[in-house]
Design an enzyme around this catalytic site. Sequence first.
Site: not given
Length: 180
Positions: A106-107
Amino acid sequence: MRIAFLTAPQGVEQVELTDPWQAAVDAGHEPVLVSTKPGKIQAFHHLDKADSFPVQEVVGETSADSYDGLVLPGGVANPDFLRLDEAAVSFVGSFFEQGRPVAAICHAPWTLVEADVVRGRVLTSWPSLRTDIRNAGGTWVDEQVKVCDHGPNKLVTSRKPADLKAFCETFLDVFAKEAG
C-alpha cells in the site's frame, strides 16, 4: 525465520499488519513488532482507531542482522511517520545493503523512497505513490503483487488490502527461498 514488522507508533493499517503477521505465524516463522518508540502502536481501520499492539523491539536498539526479512505494512500515516525517523530509514536501508528480502504494501513504499532504495527497481503500491516512486528512479506498475530482484535482495510489493492474500503468499515464498 525471524521477520521484522516495522511500524510507526501510530497510523498503521491494522489489516496490513495483522494478516501478514498471522500468515508468518501460520508458516512457522517468528514475527517481531519493531517501532520507533517502546510501548504500544496504535493501528487504524482507514481513519478510525482500531487495536493497539505491544512493541517488541525499538528500531534504534536492533539491527537488520537480527532478522531474515522485513515487512512494511501500510496505512497513509504510518510510512509518513517512518520516513521522518532517521533510525527507521537507516534500518530499512540496511536490509537492502545486506541483501535481505523486504516486503511492502500500500503506502509503505514511501519509506523505501526515503531510504533511496527504489532506483532501478520495478514495484507497485497504492496508486497515489506512483509519481513519488518514478521521481525516486523506480518504475511503478499496477499489479496485485510485484517481485523485483534488481540488486542484492528481493523486494515484494503490493497495492492494497484487497491484495493481501496474494501479498502474504508471495512474500512468504520469496523469504523462504532467500533464507534457504
